[in-house]
Design an enzyme around this catalytic site. Structure first.
Site, short mmCIF file in Angstrom:
data_model
loop_
_atom_site.label_atom_id
_atom_site.label_comp_id
_atom_site.label_asym_id
_atom_site.label_seq_id
_atom_site.Cartn_x
_atom_site.Cartn_y
_atom_site.Cartn_z
N LYS A 37 -11.84 40.33 25.28
CA LYS A 37 -11.61 39.72 26.59
C LYS A 37 -11.38 38.22 26.42
CE LYS A 37 -13.85 39.51 31.16
NZ LYS A 37 -15.03 39.96 31.94
N SER A 112 -14.11 42.51 35.82
CA SER A 112 -13.12 41.54 35.40
C SER A 112 -12.54 41.85 34.03
CB SER A 112 -13.75 40.14 35.40
OG SER A 112 -14.84 40.06 34.49
N SER A 136 -18.67 43.95 35.49
CA SER A 136 -17.36 43.86 34.88
C SER A 136 -17.20 44.72 33.64
CB SER A 136 -17.04 42.41 34.52
OG SER A 136 -16.99 41.62 35.69
#
Length: 547
Positions: A37, A112, A136
């Site tokens: 990420k 996210s 997330s």
């Protein structure tokens, strides 16, 4: 998926990746490609957190989590798309484009950690790193039919992570199997002096965490679920009942804690982390992120302490739940929105997605998100198996049973499988975890093996006498059909005799028949010894007997 979902923000050159694969050290992850990420540093790539203004921020060293994966042989291939500054559960709050689910171009991927989840679900990599502050690491796992592990807070160091909410941020994993998640956690876990929020796992799990999880808490009342989700949730409950005993749990206090994450002073921590970037003029900041976080600028010190006090009360109210159950089962989300739904109501849709995820880090819990079957429309449905801090290992065991990677329903293996020199001992009263005499078991080196109930026919009595109230468990043949709650502890065989010597008459050791048909040693009372005792069988558990 039509292939247009913007999974990557930056990638290494294919030749560079191939060279890294060839040079990867031996280890449990040798040669595995890993997506990361884009709020986690990878040396040689920018860390943007999906903010173009940070595109020139090339990391000179990798985050601790990435370095540990590389030392185990893994090879990072690139940085994945995400909701900007890890503030969102939708996967659409990115100037690099909105991600959709691998199951439907019309439905969101969840965020996210959107790109990381999609990369795994699409088969591009077997392992990806995400982060989870509000859910997330779980919401995109649910919307893409994969496993999302959010470990105990601080178990995986966050050094090298651009923070969203530093005290709550967790580095998480996405995998296609529970076994892969377990391997990754073993590599990632461990304290790091570079991260003041990191912490080691204790040498022994906390006393109330059972080695074999068999009791699953489920919400006692109705949940706010979309119709398609409600159908899938009913099927998930039926599946859970095949894995363990289901116990109704009031979840109101958990959900009240969830509301604090964005409705309380923790917005100030987000503002402290990246508010200056939102305050600057320019189109680089996502409007929804700016709208959510900017109020954190005005949170007062008094509001912070009021929020901490409120959270402490909710934590105190929820902690007793973990004395009766091994895991709390919840749907990961109330529904699966379309991209059009988010466009029409970007704040409202996102807020609802955190209904069942936002409380986990605030209450210091761990969780494994696993596929929960399919909805009638074919979209994946995801559930969460939630446990107390440092229950990560048994929770993974339960998750493996959930997915079918490990066999077994609620029945316990026979005592013949016990380590040499130990014996299983059932206790029904003050020796249970959290009760006054539990320290005697701990001092003898005992550990909680599993929670159970007796078979039908047993009665529970409160014995007369001074000092700590003691139970008398008697197989009268006419006790409650649902049995009496017990805890089964693994005790060194030499210690069992010492424990028996400390127990006064009319108590003694005998064979206790459990609800799964197995028998273990346990403390029983002689029938003549309960003639003057109070029958408290209706309580069903010594914990519910008034002191």
């Amino acid at each position: 998926m039509n292939g247009t979902t913007p999974i990557w923000i930056s990638r290494f050159d294919p030749d560079d990746i191939a060279a890294r694969e060839a040079a990867a050290p031996d280890g449990p992850l040798r040669g595995q490609l890993v997506a990361v990420k884009d709020n986690i540093d990878v040396a040689g790539l920018p860390t943007t957190a999906a903010c173009p203004a940070l595109a020139d921020r090339v990391a000179t060293r990798s985050a601790t989590a990435v370095s540990r994966l590389e030392a185990a042989g893994a090879v990072p291939v690139g940085k994945t798309n995400m909701d900007q500054f890890a503030t969102g559960l939708v996967g659409t709050r990115s100037p690099y484009g909105a991600c959709s689910s691998v199951f439907s171009d019309a439905h969101i991927s969840g965020g996210s950690s959107s790109g990381s989840a999609v990369a795994v679900a699409a088969g591009l990599v077997p392992l990806a790193l995400g982060t989870d502050t509000a859910g997330s690491g779980r919401v995109p796992a649910a919307f893409n039919g994969i496993v999302g592990l959010k470990p105990t807070r601080g178990l995986v160091p966050a050094a090298g992570l651009l923070p969203a909410c530093r005290s709550l941020d967790c580095v998480t994993t996405f995998t296609r199997t529970v076994a892969a998640a377990r391997t990754a956690l073993a590599v990632l876990a461990g304290p790091d002096p570079a991260d003041p929020w990191s912490r080691p796992a204790p040498p022994r799990p906390p006393a109330h965490i059972a080695a074999r999880p068999r009791v699953i808490g489920v919400p006692a009342g109705p949940l706010d679920l979309d119709p398609e989700h409600a159908v899938a949730w009913k099927a998930a409950l039926e599946h859970a009942a095949r894995l363990g005993r289901l116990v109704p749990v009031a979840v109101d206090d958990f959900l009240a804690a969830a509301a604090l994450l964005y409705g309380g002073p923790w917005l100030a921590e987000r503002w402290a982390g990246f508010g200056a970037l939102l305050d600057a003029a320019g189109p680089h900041a996502d409007p929804a992120v700016r709208a959510v976080v900017t109020p954190g600028r005005d949170v007062t010190g008094a509001a912070v302490f009021a929020g901490l006090d409120r959270l402490a009360g909710l934590r105190q109210a929820t902690e007793p739940v973990w004395l009766d159950i091994d895991a709390l089962l919840l749907p990961t989300t109330p529904g699966h929105p379309r991209l059009a739904d988010v466009a029409a109501d970007p704040l409202g849709v996102n807020a609802r997605l955190g209904t069942y995820t936002n409380f986990v880090n605030l209450l210091d819990l761990c969780v494994v998100a696993v596929p929960g079957g399919s909805r009638p429309d074919g979209l994946p449905f995801g559930v969460q198996l939630i446990g107390p801090a440092f229950a990560d290992r048994p929770l993974l065991d339960l998750a493996a049973r959930w997915t079918g990677e490990a066999a077994g329903g609620p029945s316990a293996p026979p005592d013949a499988d016990a380590p040499a020199g130990t014996v299983l001992l059932a206790v029904a009263g003050a020796h249970m975890s959290g009760l006054p005499l539990n320290g005697e078991l701990l001092a003898l080196g005992a550990a909680l093996e599993y929670r159970a109930r007796t078979g039908p026919g047993y009665r529970l009595y409160r014995l007369p006498g001074p000092g700590v109230a003691r139970p008398g468990l008697v197989d009268t043949g006419d006790g409650p059909a649902g049995g009496i709650a017990v805890e089964v502890w693994r005790v060194p065989r030499t210690a069992a005799g010492a424990l028996l010597e400390s127990v006064p008459a009319p108590l003694g050791l005998g064979r206790v028949r459990l609800d799964d048909g197995t028998e273990v040693l346990g403390f029983l009372a002689e029938a003549h010894g309960v003639r003057d005792a109070t029958d408290v069988s209706a309580a069903g558990s010594w914990r519910r007997v008034p002191s």
